[in-house]
Write an enzyme that holds these catalytic residues in place. Structure first.
Site: not given
Lengths: 579, 244
Positions: A122, A235, A237, A251, A254, A285, A350, A385
């Site tokens: 990730f 954030q 995304h 969404l 990821e 991100r 997000h 994050r």
């Protein structure tokens, strides 16, 4: 009086039934506390079900070299060192145990060939670290916690919204709210209250967040006098759906990039080369979101204003197995078969890195007896994050909040709730019914969302942020004239009118903090201050109520002990050598 | 822009009727978007239960043109728009208001199911195939559409005797969990009333997660009940070996 509201009493009241709330409940129950869980929705519908990619935990099942130190380093670097170091340390150290515990409670994750929990790559994580089950990890987690809690016997108050925290002098005494079903009022008396209410995405129109994400926990804590922190760090995304319009913002996990998905612009360039040559699609991100936004702004966006994300080079069966809900989501909502062609994606609001300021060990806020965990709390993620760190956050700090809340309750005498607070809360909740022909809550909401999207988005500047504060102020005045039609029976217009107050409070806190921070760091990008400023790197923005005014001040970021500092330096050297 | 008429049930426990609303139709729009348009512009107090609008939470179940669906996954362009699109609440559950029903019965049933109990000797090495088998059941989003169409509940209202497909799926997920050591066969037979299911597969047809409820959950569980309670040979073997 009793016909106006019902009363329930618990040692620990948990507001929010997502991952953090349920994990807190389980821990508090385990301590022998009487626990009530209040949820705006039905049990098991919380936003946690939408978490797709996985839980970050340095278990080392796939990459044996992984350990908490590396996870800690990744989290700190991802957060641009603004994180509370102690939270990042606790999180990295405890996450593996929290995942193993889920298995003992019946969760099932995808496996390695040796039969251990499989871990995937990730963004921003040095090693393959995310424990997952396809792209439905959040659902697996919430069902496991839900079943555990039900078995242990918590009381769940479903479809119940809290509108105010009640205080007894300087400490928490409970909460006031209404049942969504019939609109009647309810008072909860509690020695400890845990805020696990999630984020604030509904203040933006393009968001991955569900309707519940109206910042209630942060706003109520603020109203009650607790401090908020790092509110400028919202954030976006990088990959939400952009077409068709109805699905905008939903969404796109990821995990698509984690499994090898490639980003291209409309002329076919793999543009991440220009933004983060080393990590490419698996950059953090904030970087990927800015990259896509910039490509679109400079005319290289796709037909509907996004970027192409392509996983179709992988075998179709593999894609369907590892990303089943993405496969169905695009097929059913956008007529796109992701095993055959690219998805169109763009940034979507997000996650909130900021929130209620808490103590790292106990998750207690600055108001005695009030705790916060998960997205509602600030500190762990700093300025940005990493994907996968949210689910682990819920487990690690949900547990700690539950533990500390139960302990606090066991050493605290029962508190008193005075009638005046309840009267006031009741009066405020009913005000929208008193107005006739006033403002529509839906119209106020649409206008707030519009101004937040335009003025407090991915790229910010002084002028826009100042204007946004003006817009928020206007919206507040309009909210004072809001009126709702119909009765108190399951009335979404009324519910929205009450949620708007929280949305406006958190929006103001975001804009105010963003205006103050004259630098670009993580998710906070100022066009007029494009560089990292080391002096700002040592400061957290703290928001607190002062009468009716929102006050902002700066405090120093807690200093990291030498051994962690040297650990980060070592790691950095290692990364450089590997690179 | 194209328009559509939504014919939506409006009412409370005391009664109600449908009302028509004209809604502009944008590309890719789903029925839930249309309901939100009605809330935002025409009927602010229209009660709709929803959360994620992404097919993941299972909150927005309703009956669209007579078919039980998630409104967030029902595209307007999949429906004939030359006549009104009817949207009614789920029939098998008591009405609260408009499209919102009282599904609390499901949560009460759930409490009766004994939880996951790891085998004491379990070595936590699990094969991916076992995960896949059980995940078919664990991916249930609790939309309760299967409960809504099951005639045992919908037509005969046997909520006291019969748990419904959702909870057979849940029990299947526990019974087939590779580490679980409990047996729920007795519960299935008695309290959950699995014998009342006569495998008409209505539940399977409406499942938005495409769980093969009848074939993969209910029939194997029925077999387990038969094995446990009605197979004389197995009963004898168990007697000799000592049942677990």
């Amino acid at each position: 009086m009793s016909d106006r509201f019902e009363t329930h009493e618990h040692d620990v009241l948990i507001i929010g039934a997502g991952g953090a709330g349920l994990r807190a409940a389980i821990e508090a129950l385990g301590q022998g506390a009487s626990v009530g869980v209040v949820s705006k929705s039905l049990l098991g519908k919380a936003h946690t079900v939408m978490a797709e990619g996985g839980i970050a935990a340095a278990m080392g099942n796939v990459d044996a070299a992984d350990d908490w130190r590396t996870h800690f380093g990744d989290t700190m670097r991802g957060g641009k060192m603004l994180n509370n170091w102690r939270m990042a340390q606790i999180h990295a150290q405890e996450a593996p145990d929290r995942v193993r515990e889920l298995e003992l409670w019946g969760a099932l994750f995808d496996r390695t060939e040796k039969g251990q929990i499989l871990q995937r790559a990730f963004g921003g994580h040095t090693h393959k670290r995310l424990c997952h089950v396809g792209d439905r990890t959040g659902l697996e987690m919430i069902r496991t916690l839900q079943d555990r809690g039900v078995q242990m016997g918590f009381d769940v108050y479903m479809e119940c919204t809290i509108t105010r925290l009640l205080r007894d002098g300087d400490r928490i005494a409970g909460a006031f709210g209404y049942w969504r079903e019939h609109g009647r009022f309810v008072v909860f008396k509690a020695k400890s209250v845990v805020m696990a209410t999630g984020g604030i995405g509904k203040a933006w129109p393009i968001t991955s967040n569900s309707w519940e994400y109206t910042g209630d926990g942060m706003a109520l804590a603020y109203e009650a006098g607790a401090e908020l922190m790092d509110m400028e760090f919202v954030q976006f995304h990088p990959t939400g759906m952009v077409w068709p319009p109805g699905v905008q913002g939903i969404l796109v996990t990821e995990a698509v990039r984690g499994e090898g998905g490639i980003l291209r612009n409309k002329v076919g360039e793999r543009f991440m080369e220009r933004y983060d040559k080393q990590r490419m699609e698996l950059s953090t991100r904030d970087v990927v979101a800015r990259a896509i936004y910039t490509e679109v702004r400079e005319g290289r966006g796709t037909e509907h204003g996004g970027a192409y994300l392509d996983i179709s080079h992988k075998p179709a069966e593999y894609v369907k197995r590892k990303l089943p809900s993405m496969y169905h989501q695009f097929l059913e909502l956008a007529d796109v078969d992701i095993t055959k062609g690219p998805m169109e994606v763009g940034p979507t609001c997000h996650y909130m890195m900021g929130g209620i300021r808490v103590d790292a060990e106990t998750a207690q806020s600055s108001l005695p007896g009030l705790f916060a965990a998960g997205e509602a709390a600030a500190g762990l993620h700093g300025a940005n994050r990493l994907g996968g760190n949210s689910l682990s956050d819920l487990l690690v700090f949900g547990r700690r909040a539950g533990l500390a809340a139960a302990k606090h309750a066991s050493t605290t005498p029962a508190s008193a709730v005075d009638a005046a607070q309840i009267d006031e809360a009741e009066h405020e909740a009913l005000a929208p019914f008193q107005q006739k022909q006033g403002e529509s809550p839906y119209a106020i909401h649409r206008d707030l969302q519009d101004s937040m999207q335009k003025l407090v988005g991915i790229f910010r500047n002084k002028e826009d942020l100042e204007r946004s504060l003006g817009e928020i102020d206007k919206a507040k005045k309009r909210l004072g004239r809001v009126s709702v039609e119909g009765s108190r029976l399951y009335n979404p217009g009324w519910h929205l009118a009450l949620d708007l107050k929280s949305m406006l409070t958190v929006s103001e806190a975001v804009a105010l903090s963003a205006l103050a921070r004259e630098e670009s760091r993580g998710a906070h990008s100022r066009i007029d201050f494009q560089k990292l400023d080391p002096s700002w790197g040592a400061k957290n923005n703290i928001i607190q109520r002062d009468g009716e005014a929102m006050k902002l001040r700066q405090e120093n970021v807690p200093e990291m002990p030498d051994e962690l500092r040297s650990l980060l330096a070592e790691e950095k050297g290692e990364t450089a050598r590997r690179g | 822009m194209r328009e559509a008429t939504l014919r939506v049930f409006r009412g409370e426990t005391t009664g109600g009727k449908t009302a028509d609303y004209r809604v502009p139709v944008a590309p890719g729009m789903v029925v839930l978007d249309a309901l939100h348009y009605i809330q935002g512009h025409l009927a602010p107090d229209l009660a709709v239960r929803w959360n994620c609008k992404a097919g993941k939470c299972g909150s927005c179940s309703a009956e669209v043109n007579g078919r039980p669906r998630l409104t967030c996954k029902t595209r307007m362009d999949s429906l004939p728009l030359d006549k009104p699109v009817t949207v009614l609440p789920m029939k098998a559950f008591p009405l609260i208001k408009d499209l919102v029903t009282d599904v609390s019965w499901n949560f009460r049933i759930n409490k009766r199911i004994p939880p996951f109990q790891p085998r004491p000797d379990a070595e936590w090495k699990i094969d991916q195939r076992d995960v896949d088998r059980v995940q078919e059941f664990r991916k249930c989003i609790e939309c309760f559409l299967c409960q809504n169409v099951c005639h045992v509940l919908r037509e005969h209202d046997k909520k006291e005797e019969f748990a419904g497909p959702r909870f057979f799926v849940r029990v299947a997920g526990l019974e087939m969990h590779p580490m679980d050591g409990a047996s729920r066969a007795g519960l299935l037979r008695k309290e959950l009333g699995i014998g009342l299911c006569n495998i008409t597969k209505c539940c399977t047809e409406v499942c938005p997660e495409e769980i093969r409820i009848t074939d993969n959950a209910i029939i194997p569980l029925k077999e387990r009940v038969v094995d446990e309670f009605y197979d004389p040979l197995l009963m004898l073997v168990r007697k000799i070996r000592g049942a677990r």
